[in-house]
Write a protein that holds these residues in place. Structure first.
Motif, PDB file in Angstrom:
ATOM      1  N   ALA A 157       0.826  -1.205   0.000  1.00 16.27           N
ATOM      2  CA  ALA A 157       0.000   0.000   0.000  1.00 16.27           C
ATOM      3  C   ALA A 157       0.859   1.253   0.000  1.00 16.27           C
ATOM      4  N   GLY A 158       0.519   2.197  -0.870  1.00 22.83           N
ATOM      5  CA  GLY A 158       1.250   3.452  -0.947  1.00 22.83           C
ATOM      6  C   GLY A 158       2.473   3.419  -1.830  1.00 22.83           C
ATOM      7  N   SER A 159       2.826   2.246  -2.356  1.00 18.54           N
ATOM      8  CA  SER A 159       4.007   2.108  -3.221  1.00 18.54           C
ATOM      9  C   SER A 159       3.621   2.220  -4.689  1.00 18.54           C
ATOM     10  N   ARG A 160       4.613   2.527  -5.511  1.00 18.54           N
ATOM     11  CA  ARG A 160       4.445   2.378  -6.967  1.00 18.54           C
ATOM     12  C   ARG A 160       4.753   0.915  -7.278  1.00 18.54           C
ATOM     13  N   VAL A 161       3.726   0.164  -7.560  1.00 16.43           N
ATOM     14  CA  VAL A 161       3.847  -1.283  -7.654  1.00 16.43           C
ATOM     15  C   VAL A 161       4.059  -1.725  -9.097  1.00 16.43           C
ATOM     16  N   ILE A 162       5.115  -2.499  -9.303  1.00  9.21           N
ATOM     17  CA  ILE A 162       5.317  -3.240 -10.548  1.00  9.21           C
ATOM     18  C   ILE A 162       4.886  -4.672 -10.263  1.00  9.21           C
ATOM     19  N   ALA A 178      12.836 -11.598  -0.756  1.00 13.82           N
ATOM     20  CA  ALA A 178      12.040 -10.403  -0.460  1.00 13.82           C
ATOM     21  C   ALA A 178      12.852  -9.457   0.396  1.00 13.82           C
ATOM     22  N   ALA A 179      12.504  -8.165   0.297  1.00 18.43           N
ATOM     23  CA  ALA A 179      13.148  -7.160   1.136  1.00 18.43           C
ATOM     24  C   ALA A 179      12.308  -5.892   1.109  1.00 18.43           C
ATOM     25  N   ALA A 180      12.456  -5.087   2.138  1.00 17.66           N
ATOM     26  CA  ALA A 180      11.819  -3.773   2.181  1.00 17.66           C
ATOM     27  C   ALA A 180      12.868  -2.737   1.810  1.00 17.66           C
ATOM     28  N   GLY A 181      12.680  -2.109   0.656  1.00 17.17           N
ATOM     29  CA  GLY A 181      13.648  -1.136   0.175  1.00 17.17           C
ATOM     30  C   GLY A 181      13.395   0.264   0.711  1.00 17.17           C
ATOM     31  N   LYS A 182      14.267   1.187   0.299  1.00 17.86           N
ATOM     32  CA  LYS A 182      14.190   2.555   0.801  1.00 17.86           C
ATOM     33  C   LYS A 182      13.387   3.475  -0.109  1.00 17.86           C
ATOM     34  N   THR A 183      13.074   3.048  -1.341  1.00 23.72           N
ATOM     35  CA  THR A 183      12.289   3.891  -2.242  1.00 23.72           C
ATOM     36  C   THR A 183      10.818   3.477  -2.197  1.00 23.72           C
ATOM     37  N   ASP A 184       9.994   4.185  -2.958  1.00 23.69           N
ATOM     38  CA  ASP A 184       8.562   3.882  -2.972  1.00 23.69           C
ATOM     39  C   ASP A 184       8.191   2.884  -4.069  1.00 23.69           C
ATOM     40  N   VAL A 185       9.184   2.209  -4.658  1.00 20.27           N
ATOM     41  CA  VAL A 185       8.919   1.214  -5.699  1.00 20.27           C
ATOM     42  C   VAL A 185       8.857  -0.166  -5.069  1.00 20.27           C
ATOM     43  N   PHE A 186       7.841  -0.935  -5.455  1.00 17.18           N
ATOM     44  CA  PHE A 186       7.684  -2.296  -4.952  1.00 17.18           C
ATOM     45  C   PHE A 186       7.486  -3.219  -6.152  1.00 17.18           C
ATOM     46  N   VAL A 187       8.366  -4.203  -6.308  1.00 15.58           N
ATOM     47  CA  VAL A 187       8.285  -5.168  -7.405  1.00 15.58           C
ATOM     48  C   VAL A 187       7.754  -6.483  -6.845  1.00 15.58           C
ATOM     49  N   ALA A 188       6.675  -6.982  -7.432  1.00 11.89           N
ATOM     50  CA  ALA A 188       6.047  -8.186  -6.888  1.00 11.89           C
ATOM     51  C   ALA A 188       5.712  -9.175  -7.987  1.00 11.89           C
ATOM     52  N   LEU A 247       0.752  -0.049 -10.523  1.00 12.84           N
ATOM     53  CA  LEU A 247       0.904   1.080 -11.439  1.00 12.84           C
ATOM     54  C   LEU A 247       1.439   0.591 -12.782  1.00 12.84           C
ATOM     55  N   VAL A 248       2.300  -0.440 -12.729  1.00 15.35           N
ATOM     56  CA  VAL A 248       2.875  -1.058 -13.931  1.00 15.35           C
ATOM     57  C   VAL A 248       2.633  -2.551 -13.856  1.00 15.35           C
ATOM     58  N   GLU A 249       2.167  -3.117 -14.957  1.00 12.56           N
ATOM     59  CA  GLU A 249       2.019  -4.562 -15.058  1.00 12.56           C
ATOM     60  C   GLU A 249       2.873  -5.082 -16.196  1.00 12.56           C
ATOM     61  N   VAL A 250       3.564  -6.180 -15.955  1.00 13.03           N
ATOM     62  CA  VAL A 250       4.256  -6.912 -17.004  1.00 13.03           C
ATOM     63  C   VAL A 250       3.532  -8.241 -17.162  1.00 13.03           C
ATOM     64  N   VAL A 251       3.090  -8.550 -18.378  1.00 11.71           N
ATOM     65  CA  VAL A 251       2.444  -9.832 -18.660  1.00 11.71           C
ATOM     66  C   VAL A 251       3.321 -10.572 -19.668  1.00 11.71           C
TER      67      VAL A 251
END
Length: 466
Positions: A117-122, A163-173, A188-192
């Motif tokens: 939540a609150g991250s720019r999610v890839i 997995a890790a909690a990074g320092k920026t607002d980007v989250f790759v899942a 925010l970004v999807e890769v299919v």
């Protein structure tokens, strides 16, 4: 994209505080441990249990999680939220206790959504290639000087964790489509990477699989981005449907097709991608066209959130792959042994193609373990067709995972379409057979999502003693 990062918000660690103390049922699983690791890093009190004492549980305990081996109602102690994945049965004593107490019970994907939540999610989805593409995107973001949070369906040896909690607002899942739980995310970004029939035990039909990916793409906001593989018919069709929508997010295609926005050129001696008129060499150590495509999709996502293109691509020189994705296990008497998680016919075909490329003109020998009775029933002939590319094949009994046996469904549905002797009731004998068949320069590949991964050492030992 054009060099500009997509905007975002501050990371929402505060979104986790309403969960209170979180207990993970099956915390040793790769997906569950990933979410638990992020939550521990964000200061959430975490506990968890699993049927077996797994190394990742000791890692989590060292980070401060309270860990129990074996399932029991008392393991919940003061938990306020309970997290469980699809593999946990409804009659698990900890789930029953959670329901008795009226505790909040979340699916693993819902817990991950809260962590993002609150991250720019890839979010990286697809029938195949999710883990490697997620790993590559994370690796390229780090290589470009960013520090994303990430949750991956396998350990990445070069990262040391999944997995890790990074320092920026980007989250790759990694976004798992197997039970449609990827619909709980807000990317925010999807890769299919691709869309094919699989997990029909959940979906029932191929059409339902495609509908789930349509719903996944519909989660993107108007300023979002869909990155889809132009070389895969299912992903290309999805991109076309999204582009036709009013107010649709941006769509980028990657692949070898002429209309791809990110064009790749595959060459075993040196592949490349072209982006906005610039050709970037891809210094990949992981083999195969499928990995070149994975790299292109990961590149698009990384650049979309601010990674410098040149730095992102250059970082791949040090990327050695994800665990169990054409992972080298050792070499004896000139025979190299690799392990691969492939458990769908398309994945098996790609793994064997990569093995052929690495082996050159030498032989490829495969020990395959089907995964799930339902998948074996649906794709027995397709598995046999993919395995026919090997010089020697041995097929073990089905690894059941979460499923009960289905009458009449055995590995012999696969081996009926292969040469005599392909079925192997005895894993040790199968390992010895492959070791005997292989000569210097050959490759032996263990393939499947079950415990076939442990057979690589047996093959190496058989080669040593030959």
């Amino acid at each position: 994209m054009s060099g500009e990062a997509m905007g975002g918000t501050d990371t929402g660690a505060g979104a986790l505080s309403p969960l209170g103390r979180v207990h993970f049922v099956g915390i040793g699983g790769v997906g569950m441990s990933a979410v638990a690791r992020v939550m521990v890093a964000r200061g959430v009190p975490v506990s968890g249990s699993d049927a077996k004492d797994l190394p990742v549980m000791r890692d989590l305990a060292a980070l401060g999680a309270r860990i129990a081996v074996g399932y029991a109602a008392e393991n919940l102690e003061d938990a306020e939220t309970v997290v469980a994945g699809s593999a946990i049965r409804a009659d698990n004593p900890e789930l029953e206790e959670a329901r008795r107490r009226g505790l909040r019970v979340l699916h693993r994907s819902e817990a991950l959504a809260a962590a993002m939540a609150g991250s720019r999610v890839i979010a990286v989805a697809g029938t195949h290639g999710k883990t490697t593409t997620t790993s590559m995107a994370t690796w390229m973001l780090r290589g470009a000087g960013l520090d994303p949070s990430f949750a991956i369906g396998a350990t990445v040896p070069a990262l040391g964790v999944n997995a890790a909690a990074g320092k920026t607002d980007v989250f790759v899942a990694e976004a798992d489509e197997s039970d449609a739980s990827f619909l709980n995310y807000r990317p925010l970004v999807e890769v299919v990477t691709n869309v094919e029939a699989d997990h029909l035990d959940h979906y029932g039909t191929e059409q339902a699989v495609h509908a789930a990916f349509d719903a996944f793409a519909a989660l993107l906001p108007a300023d979002g981005l869909l990155v889809a593989c132009a070389d895969d018919p299912g992903a290309r069709a999805l991109a076309g449907r999204v582009r036709a929508l009013s107010g649709a997010p941006r769509v980028l295609l990657y692949g070898s097709a002429d209309d791809a926005d990110i064009r790749v050129r595959f060459d075993p001696t040196g592949s490349s991608l072209e982006w906005e008129g610039t050709v970037h060499a891809l210094p990949l150590s992981v083999p195969g066209l499928h990995n070149v495509l994975n790299a292109a999709g990961a590149f698009a996502a990384a650049v979309a959130v601010g990674a410098d293109p040149a730095r992102a691509v250059a970082s791949l020189a040090d990327f050695t792959g994800a665990s169990r994705r054409f992972e080298p296990k050792g070499e004896e008497r000139g025979v190299r042994v690799f392990d691969d998680y492939a458990h769908h016919p398309t994945e098996v075909r790609a793994a064997l193609a990569a093995a052929r490329a690495v082996a050159g003109g030498h032989g490829v020998h495969v020990l395959f373990q089907p995964h799930l009775f339902s998948r074996t029933r649906e794709f027995a002939r397709e598995f046999a067709d993919a395995l026919a590319a090997a010089d020697t094949v041995r097929v073990l009994d089905i690894y059941p995972a979460r499923e009960d046996p289905i009458p009449g469904v055995t590995s012999e549905l696969v081996t009926a379409h292969l040469p005599a002797g392909a079925y192997a009731a005895d894993p040790a004998r199968a390992a010895a057979d492959l070791a005997q068949a292989a000569v210097a320069g050959d490759i032996v590949l263990t393939v499947g999502a079950g415990d076939v991964t442990s057979r690589g050492q047996e093959i190496l030992e058989a080669l040593r003693g030959r």
